[in-house]
Scaffold this active site. Structure first.
Site, short mmCIF file in Angstrom:
data_model
loop_
_atom_site.label_atom_id
_atom_site.label_comp_id
_atom_site.label_asym_id
_atom_site.label_seq_id
_atom_site.Cartn_x
_atom_site.Cartn_y
_atom_site.Cartn_z
CE LYS A 32 49.50 46.51 44.74
NZ LYS A 32 48.38 46.80 45.67
CG ASN A 33 48.99 47.89 49.94
OD1 ASN A 33 48.67 47.89 48.75
ND2 ASN A 33 48.81 46.84 50.72
NE ARG A 102 38.05 49.36 44.44
CZ ARG A 102 36.82 49.17 44.00
NH1 ARG A 102 36.60 48.69 42.81
NH2 ARG A 102 35.79 49.45 44.77
CB CYS A 126 42.81 41.50 42.49
SG CYS A 126 44.56 41.75 42.17
NE ARG A 131 39.55 45.36 45.77
CZ ARG A 131 40.86 45.39 45.65
NH1 ARG A 131 41.62 45.43 46.70
NH2 ARG A 131 41.43 45.39 44.47
N PRO A 132 33.25 47.82 47.14
CG PRO A 132 31.49 48.01 48.65
CD PRO A 132 32.58 47.07 48.21
CG ASP A 134 28.46 51.91 47.82
OD1 ASP A 134 28.90 52.04 46.68
OD2 ASP A 134 27.51 51.17 48.12
CG ASP A 314 46.67 42.71 50.95
OD1 ASP A 314 45.60 42.38 50.40
OD2 ASP A 314 47.15 43.85 50.85
NE ARG A 406 47.28 44.94 40.03
CZ ARG A 406 46.33 44.97 40.96
NH1 ARG A 406 45.59 43.92 41.20
NH2 ARG A 406 46.13 46.07 41.67
#
Length: 427
Positions: A32-33, A102, A126, A131-132, A134, A314, A406
């Protein structure tokens, strides 16, 4: 059936009957990632891209919907995803799913690279922490991108050539991917310092090189990119998912099982080291990994999550579930996300003895867990509850299992293949 589950979402439950040992063999799905940033990267060429071993999971379907919303042709050829971005109708992703996952933020870098401008609605995901974004935005600004952020959307536009050297304030996986996606097309040279080293970053770079990109340094703290005028078609096989591998390995450990996990030759050394620490035995072949456990489930005195190659955040929930049955005390410190212990209250319903103080979870292993009605709060907590359910006495019912879908392809069917009691229940 799976299409109904995706459509009905929160009306679907997963029931797991504990008390059986996992056995047999199981093919580990594509990563997935790795898939999500590579899907975004596919729009950097006007030619077709074929992604073999692509997982059929909810996040991938969301990315497909976003691609189609901007005019990209996408279709499945058995387990391969074909993406043909010959034409891009618009450079703003307005598909509602963009606000739910995300990975939608990765379209900023890809669309900036392809079109020079990009917009998305504020990304979701999630409920594991802030989880900014920036880090993404500051890196883009250094690279000469004009950035506008409101409560509802992000708009970026390439305005100047920008700096030839960028340093990320934190080795963020998403920010590293976005910088790479933006920089591969162009005429300049850029060095990016303090980048993420995760295997998925390395996979993205290998994929882009297969399309003609000039990138080097992945897997280290510095990546160098020399822009090229265009990228070309490629056929690329996605690797096995290391967290899905850990999930089903955790099921084997939880149930004192004996299973062959087909990983296409990947040996996951960092992940296997932690499995051996808790009492698993492993044997690697060219096709995958045999894993079994005969002795007691060992506790882990202390482990702290961190960027790769440290213990993956994770996997934290998975090992937290396992440690509830470990033969002693374990301490798990979460240093990446501030909300990753939401699963603790659900494990406590099953009889687990876990206390959370700040960013640390203190676990005292118990002799048994009991089945209960529990609620998944995010993707990895849902996987942890599946693991807990397989080693609990009686039936565990997991609500909001759409979170699990997901990132996991056919999770119930995979448990059934291993001889475990599991089924979907729709209401």
């Amino acid at each position: 059936m799976l299409e109904q589950i995706y459509r009905w979402g929160s009306l679907v439950f997963i029931e797991i009957e504990g008390g059986k040992s996992a056995s047999g063999d199981l093919e580990i799905q594509g990563s997935k990632n790795a898939a999500l940033p590579i899907i975004a990267a596919a729009i950097l060429t006007k030619e077709p891209v074929v992604l073999a071993h692509c997982p059929k999971i909810q996040d991938v379907y969301a990315m497909i919907a976003m691609l189609r919303s901007i005019g990209v042709n996408v279709w499945w050829d058995e387990d391969a995803l074909v993406i043909h971005a010959e034409h891009i109708r618009c450079c703003k992703v307005t598909e509602p799913m963009a606000g739910e996952i995300r990975a939608s933020v990765l379209f900023l870098g890809a669309l900036l690279g392809r079109c020079g401008q990009a917009g998305i609605c504020m990304p979701g995901g999630c409920s594991i922490g802030a989880r900014p974004i920036d880090f993404h935005m500051s890196a883009f600004s250094e690279m000469g991108v004009s950035v506008s952020v409101t409560e509802e959307e992000i708009w970026c536009e390439a305005t100047t050539s920008g700096a030839q050297r960028v340093r990320l304030p934190y080795p963020s996986v998403g920010a590293t991917e976005n910088v790479i996606l933006y920089a591969v097309l162009g005429s300049g040279r850029i060095i990016v310092d303090n980048v993420a080293k995760e295997p998925e970053i390395q996979e993205l770079c290998r994929f882009l090189r297969s399309m003609g990109a000039r990138i080097r340094g992945e897997g280290t703290g510095r990546i160098e990119i020399i822009g090229v005028r265009e990228l070309h078609s490629t056929v690329y096989q996605l690797p096995a998912d290391r967290i899905v591998f850990l999930t089903y390995a955790a099921v084997v450990a939880a149930t004192c099982g004996n299973v062959f996990l087909q990983t296409y030759g990947q040996c996951f050394p960092a992940e296997c080291m932690y499995l051996e620490k808790i009492g698993c035995r492993l044997r690697t072949s060219s096709e995958g990994i045999w894993i079994w456990r005969k002795d007691e489930l060992r506790s882990i005195p202390y482990v702290r999550t961190g960027p790769y190659p440290r213990f993956p955040t994770d996997a934290q929930s998975l090992f937290l579930a396992l440690m509830t049955r470990g033969n002693g005390k374990s301490t798990i410190e979460e240093s990446v996300f501030e909300n990753r212990f939401l699963v603790v209250s659900q494990l406590q319903k099953m009889g687990a003895e876990v206390e959370v103080e700040g960013q640390c979870a203190y676990v005292q292993g118990v002799e048994r867990l009991r089945g209960a009605s529990v609620v998944a709060t995010d993707l990895r907590s849902g996987a942890a509850l599946m693991v807990a359910g397989t080693m609990a006495e009686g039936t565990t019912v997991i609500d909001k299992c759409h979170f699990i879908l997901r990132g996991y392809e056919w999770p119930v069917e995979c448990l059934q293949r291993l001889g475990l009691g599991a089924r979907y229940r729709c209401e």
